[in-house]
Enzyme design. Sequence first.
Site, PDB file in Angstrom:
ATOM      1  N   ILE A  75       0.848  -1.206   0.000  1.00 41.51           N
ATOM      2  CA  ILE A  75       0.000   0.000   0.000  1.00 41.51           C
ATOM      3  C   ILE A  75       0.881   1.253   0.000  1.00 41.51           C
ATOM      4  CG2 ILE A  75      -1.914   1.184   1.130  1.00 41.51           C
ATOM      5  CD1 ILE A  75      -2.570  -1.504   2.539  1.00 41.51           C
TER       6      ILE A  75
ATOM      7  N   ASN B 161       9.980  -6.668   4.602  1.00 46.94           N
ATOM      8  CA  ASN B 161       8.975  -7.331   3.767  1.00 46.94           C
ATOM      9  C   ASN B 161       8.785  -6.621   2.446  1.00 46.94           C
ATOM     10  OD1 ASN B 161       8.142  -9.583   5.258  1.00 46.94           O
ATOM     11  ND2 ASN B 161       6.923  -8.291   6.623  1.00 46.94           N
TER      12      ASN B 161
ATOM     13  N   SER C 188      -7.244  -1.153  10.569  1.00 48.40           N
ATOM     14  CA  SER C 188      -7.875  -2.251   9.834  1.00 48.40           C
ATOM     15  C   SER C 188      -9.306  -2.441  10.308  1.00 48.40           C
ATOM     16  CB  SER C 188      -7.065  -3.515  10.111  1.00 48.40           C
ATOM     17  OG  SER C 188      -7.802  -4.662   9.743  1.00 48.40           O
TER      18      SER C 188
ATOM     19  N   TYR D  75      -2.066  -9.549  15.834  1.00 50.97           N
ATOM     20  CA  TYR D  75      -2.058  -8.515  14.783  1.00 50.97           C
ATOM     21  C   TYR D  75      -3.216  -7.537  15.022  1.00 50.97           C
ATOM     22  CZ  TYR D  75      -3.056  -6.178  10.388  1.00 50.97           C
ATOM     23  OH  TYR D  75      -3.350  -5.214   9.452  1.00 50.97           O
TER      24      TYR D  75
ATOM     25  N   LYS E 173      -3.298  -3.400  16.325  1.00 49.54           N
ATOM     26  CA  LYS E 173      -3.955  -2.255  15.669  1.00 49.54           C
ATOM     27  C   LYS E 173      -4.879  -1.536  16.661  1.00 49.54           C
ATOM     28  CE  LYS E 173      -2.188  -2.596  11.588  1.00 49.54           C
ATOM     29  NZ  LYS E 173      -1.223  -1.600  11.121  1.00 49.54           N
TER      30      LYS E 173
HETATM   31  P1  NAD Z   1       3.478  -4.558   3.509  1.00 52.58           P
HETATM   32  O1  NAD Z   1       4.051  -5.657   4.322  1.00 52.58           O
HETATM   33  O2  NAD Z   1       3.557  -4.680   2.018  1.00 52.58           O
HETATM   34  O3  NAD Z   1       4.116  -3.163   3.928  1.00 52.58           O
HETATM   35  C1  NAD Z   1       4.614  -2.896   5.206  1.00 52.58           C
HETATM   36  C2  NAD Z   1       5.989  -2.284   5.034  1.00 52.58           C
HETATM   37  O4  NAD Z   1       6.524  -1.982   6.315  1.00 52.58           O
HETATM   38  C3  NAD Z   1       6.987  -3.215   4.332  1.00 52.58           C
HETATM   39  O5  NAD Z   1       7.585  -2.531   3.274  1.00 52.58           O
HETATM   40  C4  NAD Z   1       8.003  -3.558   5.429  1.00 52.58           C
HETATM   41  O6  NAD Z   1       9.296  -3.781   4.899  1.00 52.58           O
HETATM   42  C5  NAD Z   1       7.911  -2.323   6.315  1.00 52.58           C
HETATM   43  N1  NAD Z   1       8.301  -2.557   7.700  1.00 52.58           N
HETATM   44  C6  NAD Z   1       7.925  -3.573   8.512  1.00 52.58           C
HETATM   45  N2  NAD Z   1       8.467  -3.422   9.728  1.00 52.58           N
HETATM   46  C7  NAD Z   1       9.202  -2.278   9.691  1.00 52.58           C
HETATM   47  C8  NAD Z   1       9.992  -1.584  10.647  1.00 52.58           C
HETATM   48  N3  NAD Z   1      10.131  -2.040  11.893  1.00 52.58           N
HETATM   49  N4  NAD Z   1      10.596  -0.439  10.264  1.00 52.58           N
HETATM   50  C9  NAD Z   1      10.440   0.047   9.007  1.00 52.58           C
HETATM   51  N5  NAD Z   1       9.727  -0.585   8.063  1.00 52.58           N
HETATM   52  C10 NAD Z   1       9.109  -1.729   8.406  1.00 52.58           C
HETATM   53  O7  NAD Z   1       1.950  -4.384   3.961  1.00 52.58           O
HETATM   54  P2  NAD Z   1       0.797  -3.503   3.347  1.00 52.58           P
HETATM   55  O8  NAD Z   1      -0.265  -4.411   2.858  1.00 52.58           O
HETATM   56  O9  NAD Z   1       1.333  -2.469   2.446  1.00 52.58           O
HETATM   57  O10 NAD Z   1       0.219  -2.831   4.678  1.00 52.58           O
HETATM   58  C11 NAD Z   1       0.626  -1.537   5.103  1.00 52.58           C
HETATM   59  C12 NAD Z   1      -0.048  -1.228   6.430  1.00 52.58           C
HETATM   60  O11 NAD Z   1      -1.470  -1.333   6.276  1.00 52.58           O
HETATM   61  C13 NAD Z   1       0.329  -2.194   7.552  1.00 52.58           C
HETATM   62  O12 NAD Z   1       0.433  -1.467   8.750  1.00 52.58           O
HETATM   63  C14 NAD Z   1      -0.849  -3.140   7.598  1.00 52.58           C
HETATM   64  O13 NAD Z   1      -1.022  -3.715   8.871  1.00 52.58           O
HETATM   65  C15 NAD Z   1      -1.999  -2.208   7.259  1.00 52.58           C
HETATM   66  N6  NAD Z   1      -3.155  -2.905   6.701  1.00 52.58           N
HETATM   67  C16 NAD Z   1      -3.029  -3.676   5.580  1.00 52.58           C
HETATM   68  C17 NAD Z   1      -4.134  -4.347   5.064  1.00 52.58           C
HETATM   69  C18 NAD Z   1      -4.025  -5.204   3.829  1.00 52.58           C
HETATM   70  O14 NAD Z   1      -4.986  -5.928   3.539  1.00 52.58           O
HETATM   71  N7  NAD Z   1      -2.932  -5.168   3.074  1.00 52.58           N
HETATM   72  C19 NAD Z   1      -5.358  -4.241   5.711  1.00 52.58           C
HETATM   73  C20 NAD Z   1      -5.474  -3.438   6.860  1.00 52.58           C
HETATM   74  C21 NAD Z   1      -4.358  -2.768   7.333  1.00 52.58           C
HETATM   75  C1  UD1 Z   2      -6.835 -10.707   6.568  1.00 50.26           C
HETATM   76  C2  UD1 Z   2      -6.734 -10.605   8.050  1.00 50.26           C
HETATM   77  C3  UD1 Z   2      -6.919  -9.158   8.457  1.00 50.26           C
HETATM   78  C4  UD1 Z   2      -5.847  -8.297   7.791  1.00 50.26           C
HETATM   79  C5  UD1 Z   2      -5.904  -8.506   6.286  1.00 50.26           C
HETATM   80  C6  UD1 Z   2      -4.726  -7.836   5.629  1.00 50.26           C
HETATM   81  C7  UD1 Z   2      -7.419 -12.772   8.938  1.00 50.26           C
HETATM   82  C8  UD1 Z   2      -8.423 -13.495   9.764  1.00 50.26           C
HETATM   83  N1  UD1 Z   2      -7.684 -11.472   8.682  1.00 50.26           N
HETATM   84  O1  UD1 Z   2      -8.152 -10.262   6.186  1.00 50.26           O
HETATM   85  O2  UD1 Z   2      -6.824  -9.022   9.846  1.00 50.26           O
HETATM   86  O3  UD1 Z   2      -6.041  -6.927   8.086  1.00 50.26           O
HETATM   87  O4  UD1 Z   2      -5.857  -9.904   5.958  1.00 50.26           O
HETATM   88  O5  UD1 Z   2      -3.538  -8.495   5.870  1.00 50.26           O
HETATM   89  O6  UD1 Z   2      -6.415 -13.335   8.521  1.00 50.26           O
HETATM   90  N2  UD1 Z   2      -9.234 -17.185   1.778  1.00 50.26           N
HETATM   91  C9  UD1 Z   2      -9.296 -18.459   1.234  1.00 50.26           C
HETATM   92  N3  UD1 Z   2      -8.136 -19.037   0.808  1.00 50.26           N
HETATM   93  C10 UD1 Z   2      -6.919 -18.405   0.893  1.00 50.26           C
HETATM   94  C11 UD1 Z   2      -6.880 -17.104   1.439  1.00 50.26           C
HETATM   95  C12 UD1 Z   2      -8.052 -16.526   1.880  1.00 50.26           C
HETATM   96  O7  UD1 Z   2     -10.360 -19.066   1.154  1.00 50.26           O
HETATM   97  O8  UD1 Z   2      -5.895 -18.998   0.506  1.00 50.26           O
HETATM   98  C13 UD1 Z   2     -10.489 -16.561   2.214  1.00 50.26           C
HETATM   99  C14 UD1 Z   2     -10.480 -16.235   3.694  1.00 50.26           C
HETATM  100  O9  UD1 Z   2     -11.006 -17.307   4.428  1.00 50.26           O
HETATM  101  C15 UD1 Z   2     -11.372 -15.000   3.732  1.00 50.26           C
HETATM  102  C16 UD1 Z   2     -11.210 -14.347   2.343  1.00 50.26           C
HETATM  103  O10 UD1 Z   2     -10.609 -15.342   1.523  1.00 50.26           O
HETATM  104  O11 UD1 Z   2     -12.679 -15.407   3.840  1.00 50.26           O
HETATM  105  C17 UD1 Z   2     -10.305 -13.131   2.388  1.00 50.26           C
HETATM  106  O12 UD1 Z   2      -9.113 -13.501   3.060  1.00 50.26           O
HETATM  107  P1  UD1 Z   2      -7.854 -12.514   3.191  1.00 50.26           P
HETATM  108  O13 UD1 Z   2      -7.479 -12.014   1.853  1.00 50.26           O
HETATM  109  O14 UD1 Z   2      -6.813 -13.225   3.985  1.00 50.26           O
HETATM  110  O15 UD1 Z   2      -8.446 -11.277   3.979  1.00 50.26           O
HETATM  111  P2  UD1 Z   2      -9.120 -11.199   5.429  1.00 50.26           P
HETATM  112  O16 UD1 Z   2      -9.179 -12.510   6.088  1.00 50.26           O
HETATM  113  O17 UD1 Z   2     -10.419 -10.486   5.272  1.00 50.26           O
END
Ligand code: NAD
Ligand code: UD1
Length: 352
Positions: free
Chosen positions: A15, A38, A127, A152, A156
């Site tokens: 993101i 990561n 989240s 996790y 948050k």
């Molecule tokens: P991501 O893992 O791609 O990005 C996180 C970044 O943080 C990575 O580039 C990693 O190298 C860096 N990082 C981790 N620990 C660090 C540290 N100690 N110091 C500096 N950098 C560090 O994940 P993302 O999907 O881009 O998510 C970004 C944020 O959004 C996260 O906080 C995640 O929890 C939150 N979030 C993501 C989702 C999702 O579905 N992707 C959903 C809800 C919230």
């Molecule tokens: C998950 C996390 C959530 C986090 C988000 C971003 C859990 C319980 N929740 O959301 O806290 O903020 O990722 O990192 O892990 N699914 C399958 N097969 C797969 C993968 C997923 O069936 O191989 C299903 C899951 O059961 C779910 C849906 O797909 O119903 C979406 O899954 P996912 O993409 O992991 O998102 P969340 O679970 O909503």
Amino acid sequence: MQKPKILVTGGAGYIGSHTALVLLEAGYEVVVLDSLINASRESLRRVQEIVGRELVFIEGDVRDRACLDRLFGDHDIYAVIHFAGLKAVGESVEQPLAYYDTNVGGSLTLCRAMHAAGVFRLVFSSSATVYGPDAPVPYRESMPRGRTSNPYGTSKSIVEQTLEDLVHADGRWSVSLLRYFNPIGAHPSGRLGEDPQGVPNNLLPFIAQVAVGRRQALTVFGNDYATEDGTCVRDYLHVMDLAEGHVGALNRLGQAGLHIYNLGAGKGLSVLQMVEAFERISLRPIPYHFAPRRDGDLAAFWADSQKAEQELGWRAKRGLDDMIADTWRWQRQNPHGYRSEINVKSQGTSKC
Ligand code: NAD
Ligand code: UD1
């Protein structure tokens, strides 16, 4: 007039890299701090290539106070967007200390360094998981945080509460908590996207890796939920829409206080609907089999994002077909993610 400088922690990640791109395109100066635990610096090289503008990249850890102090000393930062963190739910159950240390500890260190530097504007990546299992859908910001079922999610929730207390204690702070639903998709160029290490935890990266031939079949976790087809329902939104939501949130930071927004598309789609859509758009078969439910999964949730629309002028504009076409373009063009170009060094990089 030159736009202000934004610190994007975790800006090399999924993101963060899309948000850095949108910020640069909007004219902001961008400083990225990322430990690369990561992520790959290749994502940032491509961001700069796409936009045709440079950002500053500092390889460092958000828990490293000395690094942050140097960064704030060297750069006149207007606001911070804090993405840096660990996000794998299963891993958080196995390694709670690592998750609290990075997600909670990192946020505390960042806030202390911001305070010392006189920077009081913060956007935090939260989240939908903070609503907990008992909240009725659609989720609204006025609902209380619920109980969380893994470290996790708890991390948050703790950071949200800490920031709420901080805003209450010191009127100089302006903090936006952005509660993301399920971001998917990629930049339409196919040059930027989600590049999970190892076996993807999330649905769309897994489906995309099946489509491109890296994995044989998708495991669908549970087909006995009380939903139309028995599989879980989620609110998927395009990562470019999500990135644009951060620019909206930055504008809002002019006003002190705590601002909470859901960023979702407001529409629930099941796992099987996602599989069907991916097959239709990629023209590839996605074999799947059913397995028992995954621990901690909820049957169905989606966002009410009216508050973001009214106050930020933001809504998710891109539809399902765009989300999947962009995911597929990225996966097809980069079957192994950024890995093949991982050693490329970007300009403007320094180690903390
Ligand atoms: P991501 O893992 O791609 O990005 C996180 C970044 O943080 C990575 O580039 C990693 O190298 C860096 N990082 C981790 N620990 C660090 C540290 N100690 N110091 C500096 N950098 C560090 O994940 P993302 O999907 O881009 O998510 C970004 C944020 O959004 C996260 O906080 C995640 O929890 C939150 N979030 C993501 C989702 C999702 O579905 N992707 C959903 C809800 C919230
Ligand atoms: C998950 C996390 C959530 C986090 C988000 C971003 C859990 C319980 N929740 O959301 O806290 O903020 O990722 O990192 O892990 N699914 C399958 N097969 C797969 C993968 C997923 O069936 O191989 C299903 C899951 O059961 C779910 C849906 O797909 O119903 C979406 O899954 P996912 O993409 O992991 O998102 P969340 O679970 O909503």
